[in-house]
Design a protein around this motif. Structure first.
Motif: not given
Length: 393
Positions: A100-101, A115-120, A122-123
């Motif tokens: 991810y970017i 950042i963790p919210r964005f990754l969640r 995307l996951d």
């Protein structure tokens, strides 16, 4: 894309490693007073949350030592000498190794703890995630012209044209799957890069999500020029919507022109009066110009389809149904109709013994038909030439 990776202390470039979960890409142009804090904040978030990742600073050829400061703070630095917000990000994307970017500016306006919210998201299956600043703008963080005029108007216009559903299309903190970048085929080099990402994602029907984030006052001097960059965004939106820039206005002009010409030639009373030569000239002008604008719109569609990987279901249906010969027949038919009208005028003139003529209406109508037919005829050839690039599928 030309990038130059900074060497480490031993004079060797960093070796490639296995794919990381995330690359935090930060564009940087003379941000010496902010860049260390931004890099430290991003790395700290990754460490505290046990996220395997990296921070990539895309330095836009800064002359204040920003690149060295970023590297000392723990970032991997790539240098893009060609100035521009989009140029920097394209260089950073090319160097990124994460699955991810996450994108974030180097001016302290965004909180990297998000950042963790964005990754969640995307996951969870999202292809692109965009922050929405508009409900949480700290005092002094955004000029009132941007907050209440520029951003709402540009985001609203973008949604009107492309139906993205994104409330804050110019938010600089966003995330995307690295695997989708070839599909997006991003290419703009300036501030309009933010709009391009959203437009391309919408056209590719990617899963775009958004959530509220906070927007803080920036550190250092802003690189944004309100009117210049606002115009670049607006220009980009129009250029990527040939229907609204060319087809709809052109078709409207051509339709109004044809109606005016028909009204005059048929001696139809409108508003209690009969319209004559001057109205016919205006109608002829609208019809000719409208036809040309529609032809430009079709050529713009063709260029976008064959050279920019654009997709437009309406244009795809039209190019599958109509061929060069259809356009040539249509254009030739209109020219012949104009020549027939001209021949009628000549025959009448001969019949009158080459005396005076009073067929101005028919003459203007004949000339209009000939001009429109020629436009259609040669525009069909231009569309066919552009179509030579299409793949054989």
């Amino acid at each position: 894309m030309t990038t130059a990776q900074k060497e480490n202390a031993l004079g060797r470039t960093e070796p490639e490693t296995a794919e990381l979960r995330v690359s935090v890409v930060i564009p940087c142009l003379n941000e010496a007073e902010n860049i260390e804090q931004c890099v430290a904040a991003a790395l700290g978030v990754l460490e505290r949350n046990g996220i395997a990742g990296e921070v990539v600073v895309a330095d836009n050829n800064s002359d204040d030592g920003s690149a060295a400061l970023a590297e000392a703070a723990g970032a991997r630095v790539v240098v893009e000498p060609r100035r521009g917000y989009g140029s920097a990000y394209l260089a950073g994307f090319s160097a990124a190794r994460g699955k991810y970017i996450v994108m974030g500016d180097a001016d302290l306006t965004y909180d990297f703890n998000e950042i963790p919210r964005f990754l969640r998201e995307l996951d969870d299956g999202a292809d692109m995630v965009i922050g929405d600043r508009m409900k949480n703008i700290h005092p002094g963080a955004m000029p009132w012209l941007h907050q209440y005029v520029g951003n709402p108007l540009l985001s609203g216009f973008l949604n009107l044209l492309f139906r993205t559903g994104v409330s804050d299309a110019h938010c600089g903190m966003r995330a995307v799957r690295r695997s989708t970048l070839p599909q997006l085929a991003l290419r703009t080099t300036g501030m309009e890069f933010a709009s391009e990402m959203v437009i391309r994602a919408a056209k590719e029907k990617l899963d775009i999500r958004q959530f509220d984030i906070e927007y803080h006052p920036r550190g250092g001097e802003s690189k944004l020029s309100s009117f210049r960059d606002g115009w670049r965004h607006l220009r980009f939106l129009l250029v990527h919507s040939p229907n609204h820039l060319f087809i709809f206005p052109g078709a409207l002009m051509a339709l109004v022109g044809a109606l005016i010409a028909l009204t005059v030639v048929a001696n139809i009373n409108v508003f209690g009066r009969e319209w004559d030569l001057h109205a016919l000239i205006a109608g002829s002008l609208l019809l000719v110009v409208g036809t040309q604008v529609v032809a430009l719109g079709l050529c713009a569609h063709a260029y976008g389809t064959y050279f920019m990987n654009e997709r437009d279901p309406w244009f795809d249906r039209m190019r599958a149904r109509f061929r060069l010969e259809h356009g040539l027949l249509l254009g030739g038919g209109i020219v012949i109709a104009g020549l027939v009208i001209a021949a009628i005028i000549v025959i009448e003139w001969i019949d009158r013994g080459f005396g005076s003529l009073g067929e101005e209406r028919l003459a203007i109508l004949a000339l209009t038909f000939v001009i429109v037919g020629i436009q259609v005829f040669f525009s069909s050839f231009l569309l066919s030439i552009l179509g030579l690039r299409r793949s054989n599928d």
